[in-house]
Design an enzyme around this catalytic site. Sequence first.
Site, PDB file in Angstrom:
ATOM      1  N   CYS A 380       0.834  -1.205   0.000  1.00 37.32           N
ATOM      2  CA  CYS A 380       0.000   0.000   0.000  1.00 37.32           C
ATOM      3  C   CYS A 380       0.874   1.263   0.000  1.00 37.32           C
ATOM      4  O   CYS A 380       1.434   1.611  -1.024  1.00 37.32           O
ATOM      5  CB  CYS A 380      -0.984  -0.057   1.163  1.00 37.32           C
ATOM      6  SG  CYS A 380      -2.451   0.938   0.854  1.00 37.32           S
ATOM      7  N   HIS A 513      -3.661  -4.978   0.788  1.00 35.31           N
ATOM      8  CA  HIS A 513      -3.032  -5.548   1.990  1.00 35.31           C
ATOM      9  C   HIS A 513      -3.161  -7.069   1.988  1.00 35.31           C
ATOM     10  O   HIS A 513      -4.118  -7.604   2.550  1.00 35.31           O
ATOM     11  CB  HIS A 513      -3.705  -4.989   3.246  1.00 35.31           C
ATOM     12  CG  HIS A 513      -3.401  -3.553   3.495  1.00 35.31           C
ATOM     13  ND1 HIS A 513      -2.320  -3.144   4.243  1.00 35.31           N
ATOM     14  CD2 HIS A 513      -4.026  -2.427   3.089  1.00 35.31           C
ATOM     15  CE1 HIS A 513      -2.295  -1.820   4.287  1.00 35.31           C
ATOM     16  NE2 HIS A 513      -3.324  -1.358   3.588  1.00 35.31           N
ATOM     17  N   GLU A 515      -1.671  -9.162   3.648  1.00 37.58           N
ATOM     18  CA  GLU A 515      -1.491  -9.780   4.980  1.00 37.58           C
ATOM     19  C   GLU A 515      -2.815 -10.162   5.639  1.00 37.58           C
ATOM     20  O   GLU A 515      -2.857 -11.072   6.460  1.00 37.58           O
ATOM     21  CB  GLU A 515      -0.677  -8.852   5.898  1.00 37.58           C
ATOM     22  CG  GLU A 515      -1.343  -7.556   6.338  1.00 37.58           C
ATOM     23  CD  GLU A 515      -1.108  -6.382   5.383  1.00 37.58           C
ATOM     24  OE1 GLU A 515      -0.884  -6.633   4.184  1.00 37.58           O
ATOM     25  OE2 GLU A 515      -1.156  -5.222   5.836  1.00 37.58           O
TER      26      GLU A 515
HETATM   27  N1  GLN Z   1      -1.815   6.787   2.986  1.00 31.57           N
HETATM   28  C1  GLN Z   1      -2.006   6.028   1.810  1.00 31.57           C
HETATM   29  C2  GLN Z   1      -3.392   6.201   1.213  1.00 31.57           C
HETATM   30  O1  GLN Z   1      -4.304   6.604   1.887  1.00 31.57           O
HETATM   31  C3  GLN Z   1      -1.722   4.547   2.036  1.00 31.57           C
HETATM   32  C4  GLN Z   1      -2.632   3.887   3.008  1.00 31.57           C
HETATM   33  C5  GLN Z   1      -2.155   2.537   3.444  1.00 31.57           C
HETATM   34  O2  GLN Z   1      -0.975   2.231   3.364  1.00 31.57           O
HETATM   35  N2  GLN Z   1      -3.041   1.721   3.955  1.00 31.57           N
HETATM   36  O3  GLN Z   1      -3.571   5.939   0.058  1.00 31.57           O
END
Ligand code: GLN
Length: 540
Positions: A380, A513, A515
Amino acid sequence: MARYIFVTGGVVSSLGKGLSSASLGYLLRSQGYKVRIRKMDPYLNVDPGTMSPFQHGEVFVTDDGAETDLDLGHYERFTDISAKQSDNITTGRIYSDIIKKERRGGYLGKTVQVIPHVTDRIKEFIKKDITNEDFVICEIGGTVGDIESLPFLEAIRQFSNDNGRSKSLFIHLTFVPFLKSSDEIKTKPTQHSVKELRSIGIQPDIVICRSQQSIPLDQRRKISLFCNVGIDNVIETVDVKTIYEAPISFFNQKLDKQVLKFFKIKSRKRPNLIPWKKITNIVLKTKQTVNIAIIGKYVNLKDAYKSLDEALTHGGISNKVKVNLVRIESDKLRSREIKSKLRNVSGILIPGGFGKRGTEGKIEAIKYAREKKIPFLGICFGMQMAMIEFARNILNIKKASSSELDKNCFPVIGLIDEWNKDGKIIKGTDKNLGGTMRLGLYEAKLRNNSAIKNIYKSSMIKERHRHRYEVNINLMQKYEKKGLMFSGISPDNKLPEIIELKNHPWFIGVQFHPEFKSRPLSPHPLFSSFIKAAKSFNGK
Ligand code: GLN
């Protein structure tokens, strides 16, 4: 009707109510029963989405896009049942719903009160969305005696009265300390905690005693006598060497047997503990280690990256190596220290994150992983940082950044306010910070001849998301020309989902994600592959 099992905790917090509920869930499911596990959180936040990981650990995201308590992650990992939005509720959510209804005039002039309005709403939650489940396990957050927990305890008391005592089982988890100075195990805190529970009208049916060592029969008798619980229902849980031992340990203590006995149900078959024995064995016996650096803002807080730590361990299990996490705080990482801090690692991982603090350190570390050909996984925010690094250093766009970090930058990463989900447009952005992200399962198409397709062995995947910003698709050609491939993309071809480097042994960034979907008994392919790459890098 489903049978309901309520799990409360006493004496101190962090006793492992989540793990106990999850293990019981596994033991029942493995006997062929349909199980749901839910969590009630007594705090006033509407959901944990806006809470700092410093406060509350990781925010766990479900398939259907709920931002929930991390205990739901335990439940999923142990039972392999995907949790839903309807499996987690907080006091904040309940009050918010009630106040909205009150403003609409929904209470027809009545005085709105904790009893019956709040308790009714809790009882509704307990039963909501339950169809043919055999068992619903409900964990109540907090510790008995907390002011915040009271409405929940009152509601479960009422619930058992409304639905029949034989349909509701109360499990109370307490702490039984060992006092070194007097060489004694102490049962008094347990007695007091049960007394507190009984004063609210709840008589526990099973008391689970967490202790550092086995509880002698005399002390068990004492607990049985003072807590008014049959001796067979005083169940000990002694600290295990690895959490994967927990289902085995609860089975040995006959927790599932006593639960079935309470409900007057015969066991269908013996739960299958072989997979847990296998992985416990691997975890305890494996000698070879790989060092994986995790560079993030909250690395020193134990639960901030709970699912990630777990997923890496699962990757280690499938490769029969121990994963040693080298936690590096990103805002303390100076460029001149990169080399020395990352010298002994065989893999670098940048996890999800928010905000500017610590980003330059992350970008430097990514440069190092790219140039030194160290296996790299960006999750992410980690993928977004990899895009910024590549833009600045390879595409020569010096002002490249994310509009989250710098409003005047060249936005390699930009804010998106609507998403296409299964053909439906979802609007995201409004004034509130809570609940305005791309959340939950989204599909991604994987490109032919990509590393990622080879890893997933599929051309379409579904993974869980939690972010507001997206990689700028307009730059795709520029990136690809220089060797960074957009190897996964949303079905409407608008949102880059996965990137990988061509001239690198293992360099992958994912916008989602992974995970959250890894399980100890079925490790996620991305983590297995990442650890495999780290293991062979280690062997060089
Ligand atoms: N801050 C970034 C976004 O909002 C990544 C968010 C994250 O890593 N879950 O896109």
